[in-house]
Write a protein that holds these residues in place. Structure first.
Motif, PDB file in Angstrom:
ATOM      1  N   GLN A  29       0.876  -1.170   0.000  1.00  0.00           N
ATOM      2  CA  GLN A  29       0.000   0.000   0.000  1.00  0.00           C
ATOM      3  C   GLN A  29       0.909   1.214   0.000  1.00  0.00           C
ATOM      4  O   GLN A  29       1.924   1.240   0.704  1.00  0.00           O
ATOM      5  N   ARG A  48       1.003   5.722  -0.380  1.00  0.00           N
ATOM      6  CA  ARG A  48       0.327   7.011  -0.399  1.00  0.00           C
ATOM      7  C   ARG A  48       1.341   8.029  -0.887  1.00  0.00           C
ATOM      8  O   ARG A  48       2.471   8.086  -0.375  1.00  0.00           O
ATOM      9  N   MET A  73      -2.324  10.212  -4.477  1.00  0.00           N
ATOM     10  CA  MET A  73      -2.637   8.874  -4.960  1.00  0.00           C
ATOM     11  C   MET A  73      -2.423   7.895  -3.816  1.00  0.00           C
ATOM     12  O   MET A  73      -1.426   7.981  -3.100  1.00  0.00           O
ATOM     13  N   THR A  74      -3.382   7.006  -3.646  1.00  0.00           N
ATOM     14  CA  THR A  74      -3.231   5.877  -2.741  1.00  0.00           C
ATOM     15  C   THR A  74      -3.419   4.624  -3.577  1.00  0.00           C
ATOM     16  O   THR A  74      -4.363   4.533  -4.367  1.00  0.00           O
ATOM     17  N   GLY A  75      -2.511   3.677  -3.428  1.00  0.00           N
ATOM     18  CA  GLY A  75      -2.587   2.461  -4.222  1.00  0.00           C
ATOM     19  C   GLY A  75      -2.433   1.216  -3.368  1.00  0.00           C
ATOM     20  O   GLY A  75      -1.794   1.240  -2.311  1.00  0.00           O
ATOM     21  N   ARG A 100      -1.250  -3.539  -9.659  1.00  0.00           N
ATOM     22  CA  ARG A 100      -2.200  -2.789  -8.849  1.00  0.00           C
ATOM     23  C   ARG A 100      -3.549  -3.496  -8.803  1.00  0.00           C
ATOM     24  O   ARG A 100      -4.061  -3.964  -9.818  1.00  0.00           O
ATOM     25  N   PHE A 127      -5.966  -1.667  -7.038  1.00  0.00           N
ATOM     26  CA  PHE A 127      -6.819  -0.487  -7.000  1.00  0.00           C
ATOM     27  C   PHE A 127      -5.943   0.734  -6.778  1.00  0.00           C
ATOM     28  O   PHE A 127      -4.968   0.668  -6.031  1.00  0.00           O
ATOM     29  N   MET A 128      -6.298   1.832  -7.437  1.00  0.00           N
ATOM     30  CA  MET A 128      -5.629   3.110  -7.200  1.00  0.00           C
ATOM     31  C   MET A 128      -6.709   4.169  -7.027  1.00  0.00           C
ATOM     32  O   MET A 128      -7.706   4.177  -7.744  1.00  0.00           O
ATOM     33  N   GLU A 129      -6.481   5.040  -6.052  1.00  0.00           N
ATOM     34  CA  GLU A 129      -7.432   6.109  -5.770  1.00  0.00           C
ATOM     35  C   GLU A 129      -6.696   7.437  -5.817  1.00  0.00           C
ATOM     36  O   GLU A 129      -5.684   7.617  -5.151  1.00  0.00           O
ATOM     37  N   ALA A 130      -7.202   8.362  -6.630  1.00  0.00           N
ATOM     38  CA  ALA A 130      -6.555   9.692  -6.748  1.00  0.00           C
ATOM     39  C   ALA A 130      -7.298  10.708  -5.930  1.00  0.00           C
ATOM     40  O   ALA A 130      -8.433  10.569  -5.605  1.00  0.00           O
TER      41      ALA A 130
END
Length: 105
Positions: free
Chosen positions: A63, A65, A74-76, A100, A102-105
């Protein structure tokens, strides 16, 4: 940090928006260019490691950040897939691929 890798290190971070890099110097330069001033926290845990003589492979859950100077974030979540070689009494990473989930921007 670069000394962790073999000289002919192969890195594939294309699954995270990066590229594929051949050689330790190219991978270190690409990482530096992408995140040198970025505030970042990378956590890897729960490895599955297989050792076979002077070679080994592992999958690490990860994980991370990242917060860039311009405010982007970005958190992945995903996995590092790595191959290691032991030479002259030292283990080094020869290949690394980031996948990956999941990635969250």
């Amino acid at each position: 940090w670069g000394d962790l890798f073999t000289e002919d290190f192969h890195q594939d971070v294309s699954g995270s928006g990066g590229g594929v890099y051949e050689g330790r110097e190219a991978a270190v330069a690409a990482t530096r260019a992408a995140i040198e001033t970025t505030r970042t926290c990378h956590q890897v845990h729960s490895p599955e490691i297989v050792i076979d003589g002077d070679r080994a492979s592992a999958v690490w859950a990860s994980q991370d950040r990242l917060i860039w100077d311009d405010g982007r974030t970005m958190t992945g979540w995903g996995h590092y897939h790595e191959d290691y070689v032991k030479a002259n009494g030292r283990w080094r990473i020869a290949r690394q691929r980031l996948t990956r989930l999941f990635m969250e921007a």
